[in-house]
Design a protein around this motif. Structure first.
Motif, short mmCIF file in Angstrom:
data_model
loop_
_atom_site.label_atom_id
_atom_site.label_comp_id
_atom_site.label_asym_id
_atom_site.label_seq_id
_atom_site.Cartn_x
_atom_site.Cartn_y
_atom_site.Cartn_z
N ALA A 38 -27.64 -50.40 -23.75
CA ALA A 38 -28.27 -49.10 -23.53
C ALA A 38 -29.29 -49.18 -22.40
CB ALA A 38 -28.94 -48.62 -24.81
N ALA A 39 -29.98 -50.32 -22.31
CA ALA A 39 -30.98 -50.49 -21.25
C ALA A 39 -30.31 -50.51 -19.88
CB ALA A 39 -31.78 -51.77 -21.47
N VAL A 40 -29.06 -50.96 -19.84
CA VAL A 40 -28.37 -51.05 -18.55
C VAL A 40 -27.54 -49.79 -18.27
CG1 VAL A 40 -26.72 -52.35 -17.17
CG2 VAL A 40 -28.29 -53.56 -18.67
N PHE A 41 -26.77 -49.35 -19.28
CA PHE A 41 -25.80 -48.28 -19.02
C PHE A 41 -26.20 -46.90 -19.55
CE2 PHE A 41 -23.29 -52.23 -19.01
CZ PHE A 41 -22.79 -52.15 -17.72
N GLY A 42 -27.32 -46.80 -20.22
CA GLY A 42 -27.71 -45.51 -20.76
C GLY A 42 -27.34 -45.38 -22.21
N ASN A 43 -27.52 -44.16 -22.72
CA ASN A 43 -27.43 -43.96 -24.16
C ASN A 43 -25.98 -43.96 -24.68
OD1 ASN A 43 -27.95 -43.48 -26.79
ND2 ASN A 43 -29.12 -41.60 -26.45
N LEU A 44 -25.42 -45.15 -24.84
CA LEU A 44 -24.04 -45.26 -25.35
C LEU A 44 -23.96 -44.84 -26.82
CD1 LEU A 44 -23.08 -48.71 -23.81
CD2 LEU A 44 -22.44 -46.46 -23.00
N TRP A 45 -25.03 -45.04 -27.55
CA TRP A 45 -25.03 -44.71 -28.98
C TRP A 45 -24.68 -43.24 -29.19
CZ3 TRP A 45 -24.26 -46.60 -33.47
CH2 TRP A 45 -24.73 -45.97 -34.62
N ASN A 46 -25.12 -42.42 -28.26
CA ASN A 46 -24.83 -41.00 -28.35
C ASN A 46 -23.33 -40.73 -28.39
OD1 ASN A 46 -25.76 -38.41 -28.53
ND2 ASN A 46 -25.74 -38.08 -26.32
N VAL A 47 -22.56 -41.61 -27.75
CA VAL A 47 -21.11 -41.45 -27.71
C VAL A 47 -20.44 -42.13 -28.92
CG1 VAL A 47 -19.04 -41.81 -26.30
CG2 VAL A 47 -21.26 -41.51 -25.19
N VAL A 48 -20.95 -43.30 -29.31
CA VAL A 48 -20.24 -44.09 -30.30
C VAL A 48 -20.83 -43.99 -31.72
CG1 VAL A 48 -19.50 -45.76 -28.56
CG2 VAL A 48 -21.58 -46.21 -29.86
N ASN A 49 -21.90 -43.23 -31.90
CA ASN A 49 -22.50 -43.05 -33.22
C ASN A 49 -21.45 -42.53 -34.21
OD1 ASN A 49 -23.85 -42.14 -35.45
ND2 ASN A 49 -25.54 -41.20 -34.30
N PRO A 50 -21.03 -43.35 -35.18
CA PRO A 50 -19.92 -42.94 -36.05
C PRO A 50 -20.25 -41.68 -36.88
CG PRO A 50 -20.99 -44.92 -36.89
CD PRO A 50 -21.55 -44.68 -35.53
N TRP A 51 -21.50 -41.53 -37.29
CA TRP A 51 -21.86 -40.36 -38.10
C TRP A 51 -21.80 -39.09 -37.26
CZ3 TRP A 51 -25.41 -44.70 -38.33
CH2 TRP A 51 -25.09 -45.58 -39.37
N LYS A 52 -22.17 -39.23 -35.98
CA LYS A 52 -22.12 -38.08 -35.08
C LYS A 52 -20.66 -37.71 -34.79
CE LYS A 52 -25.19 -36.51 -31.54
NZ LYS A 52 -26.18 -36.92 -30.55
N ILE A 53 -19.82 -38.75 -34.59
CA ILE A 53 -18.40 -38.49 -34.32
C ILE A 53 -17.80 -37.73 -35.51
CG2 ILE A 53 -16.12 -39.55 -33.96
CD1 ILE A 53 -17.57 -41.93 -32.66
N LEU A 54 -18.11 -38.21 -36.72
CA LEU A 54 -17.57 -37.57 -37.92
C LEU A 54 -18.10 -36.16 -38.08
CD1 LEU A 54 -17.64 -40.60 -40.39
CD2 LEU A 54 -15.62 -39.51 -39.38
#
Lengths: 472, 138
Positions: free
Chosen positions: A132-148
């Protein structure tokens, strides 16, 4: 209400299982940094701070612009941001999420061999932080609860706007509480966080809370104020050199994202402080100096779980210590330059300048863990469910403990902390320039901040240089 | 304007820090210095690198004799002799070396310390940590 919660929290200790040794899990093989290097680091922090002041002296350029290059048209970027790739990524994440829970329940019983524990604590918690420090907020894309949640919204034409309205005054406090519990599970819970079956159960409980929360307060509020991974990774990704605006992607100097906006709530400052203090606490608790404190307190509190109660209190106290230092600096800023901003306003405005130091602490303390113990994921993923598989030919894989030499580790740890320090001082100064009318005032305001940053940096170095106790 | 000044300052900072680093860095890294609370035993004074030997005695799962911290330098040949009053297994983390311990019969573990770092050794069966091997870089 809060009292009841605190009581309920501490009564948890009464039902704790008998001590489970965390054993080799999360064990660092690093040596304390030598004294001369510690002194160099401290000296470097002070020196660099004053050179940076020199840089800003007489600088009348108040613009906060920086060079940027658009990269959205590059083939690789277009591929990585394409709908197909993101869909593939999301499906992969959901599969890994499911595998983690399954492996926790069915896989090997030891933390060092189990996919769930290795993946959650090392690959995800450390690896994604650095990504995330290098590529930005990846969690926003891969957050499983958000995807669901998004999938639910799509398929059932369900609106996840919440049933009750969240009192915005509370800000990020829910995320901070979750964060504290997470660190508590990692460091103090006596094996809850590292026992695969417990970890899988905790993930299920947290998933349930996610869905209940999304329905109760709504998707937007939940992922903004409650889901602490989202808060954490959003903060970390602000240092990333990747900037996304209106669907266009730019490359810019690192750390500049910290200037885009300021912390909207005082509670977000508390969260950032805990990012700093929890890492420092983890480093500090394995030193001989900490054992002395522990010994003193154990004279006062006796009882089966007194050790854990003391550590839980100390974890919170370390946060208060770091907060007190910061607020003290803010008080000095306010008295020095007599600004119209209120105390809380000022505290909020400068809070993002602490993120580089928090990230530097994290990297310096944990990166070797990712490099060394992270390797165990190869055998673990080869047979995650203990069925005798050998998917990635990882059976019999031997972890290369000597992947980084101790001298390299020392030098890199100190280098990372100094770079974090420089970035923090630089960003704090730009924030001052942005908010105070005259460059002179901005300069003056930075003296207390400079002392604060030096104090944080030297504390971080001091912890790394301390002799360690036997087990940690 | 600022960008130019910025790079000048970056060069200045890097230059000062790197030169300070080399001025402060000791020529020989803590090679033969023996930290206070540790007992380092050298077997014999031979001109050739002889294995450094450390003797540990364990009674009731506790270290009753021998160093709690074994300090060596990268590349040293070391031998750990250990006697336990119970059946156990000595295990050194990181190196992942282990040796079975029979009741009251001395056992021995010899290897070259070629990985730098700090490695705990423990009685594997009872998961009792009894000491730590510190291998300093050359």
């Amino acid at each position: 209400m809060r009292k009841i919660l605190v009581c309920a929290f501490f009564s948890l200790f009464l039902i704790l299982p008998s001590p489970v040794s965390a054993h080799a899990f999360g064990q660092l093989y690093t040596l304390p940094i030598p004294v001369w290097l510690y002194l160099w680091g401290g000296g470097a922090a002070v020196l660099v701070s004053f050179i940076l002041i020199g840089f800003f002296v007489g600088d009348r350029n108040k613009s906060l612009t920086y060079p940027e290059v658009e990269i959205s048209r590059l083939v690789t970027v277009r591929f990585l941001t394409s709908k197909t790739f993101r869909f593939f990524l999301k499906i992969t994440c959901l599969l890994i999420f499911a595998l983690t829970i399954l492996a926790g329940f069915l896989g090997p019983k030891t933390a060092t061999d189990n996919f769930a524990t290795l993946f959650v604590w090392i690959i995800f918690w450390l690896g994604l932080t650095y990504l995330a420090a290098v590529f930005g907020n990846l969690w926003n894309v891969v957050n499983p609860w958000k995807i669901l949640a998004k999938a639910m919204e799509k398929n059932k034409s369900l609106k996840l706007d919440g049933i009750i309205s969240y009192p915005q005054k509370l800000g990020y406090l829910p995320a901070l509480i979750f964060y504290y519990i997470f660190i508590w599970l990692e460091l103090i819970s006596n094996g809850w966080g590292v026992k695969p079956v417990y970890l899988a159960s905790i993930i299920l409980i947290y998933s349930f809370l996610n869905f209940a929360g999304i329905i109760l307060v709504g998707k937007k509020i939940w992922f903004k104020y409650f889901e602490f991974f989202s808060v954490f990774f959003a903060l970390i990704s602000k240092v990333s050199p990747i900037k996304i605006t209106n669907g266009r992607i730019f490359l810019r100097p690192p750390f500049m994202g910290l200037l885009d906006e300021e912390a909207e709530s005082f509670t977000l400052l508390l969260f950032i402080i805990f990012m700093l203090s929890s890492t420092a606490f983890d480093g500090f608790r394995s030193t001989i100096a900490f054992r002395k404190i522990d010994f003193l307190t154990s004279q006062i509190a006796t009882g089966a779980n007194s050790y854990q109660i003391i550590e839980s209190v100390l974890l919170a106290l370390s946060g208060i210590f770091f907060l007190a230092l910061y607020l003290w600096a803010i008080v000095l800023v306010k008295t020095l330059i007599k600004t119209g901003f209120s105390f809380f306003n000022l505290a909020r405005k400068f809070s993002y300048s602490l993120i580089p130091i928090a990230l530097a602490y994290n990297i310096a303390h944990y990166y070797t863990l990712l490099l060394v113990q992270g390797q165990s994921i190869i055998p673990a993923v080869s047979d995650p469910l203990n069925l005798g598989w050998n998917l990635f030919n990882g059976n019999g894989f031997k972890v290369n403990v000597g992947i980084v030499n101790a001298a390299f580790v020392w030098n890199s740890q100190v280098a990372v902390i100094i770079i974090g320090h420089i970035a923090a001082v630089y960003i704090a100064h730009l924030i001052a320039l942005k908010n105070f009318p005259s460059p002179k005032k901005a300069m003056l305001s930075q003296l207390p901040m400079l002392i604060l940053m030096i104090a944080y940096t030297i504390t971080g170095l001091w912890i790394l240089s301390q002799p360690l106790t036997l087990g940690r | 304007m600022r960008t130019k000044r910025f790079f000048l300052y970056v060069i200045l900072i890097v230059f000062i820090l790197v030169s300070l680093f080399y001025i402060l860095k000791p020529k020989q890294l803590t090679d033969n210095s023996i930290p206070k609370n540790t007992i380092t035993q050298q077997a014999t004074e031979l001109p050739l690198p002889s294995p450094k030997t450390f003797e540990l005695v364990v009674e009731g799962k506790k270290l009753v004799s021998g160093p709690q911290t074994i300090n060596v330098t990268e590349g040293d040949n070391i031998t750990i002799k250990i006697t336990s009053d119970q059946e156990e297994e000595l295990h050194i983390h990181g190196y992942d070396n282990s040796v079975d311990l029979q009741k009251d019969i001395p056992a021995q573990l010899s290897f070259t310390a070629n990985i730098t770092g700090r490695f705990i050794y423990e009685l594997e069966k009872s998961e009792t940590e009894i000491g730590v091997l510190e291998v300093l870089p050359k």
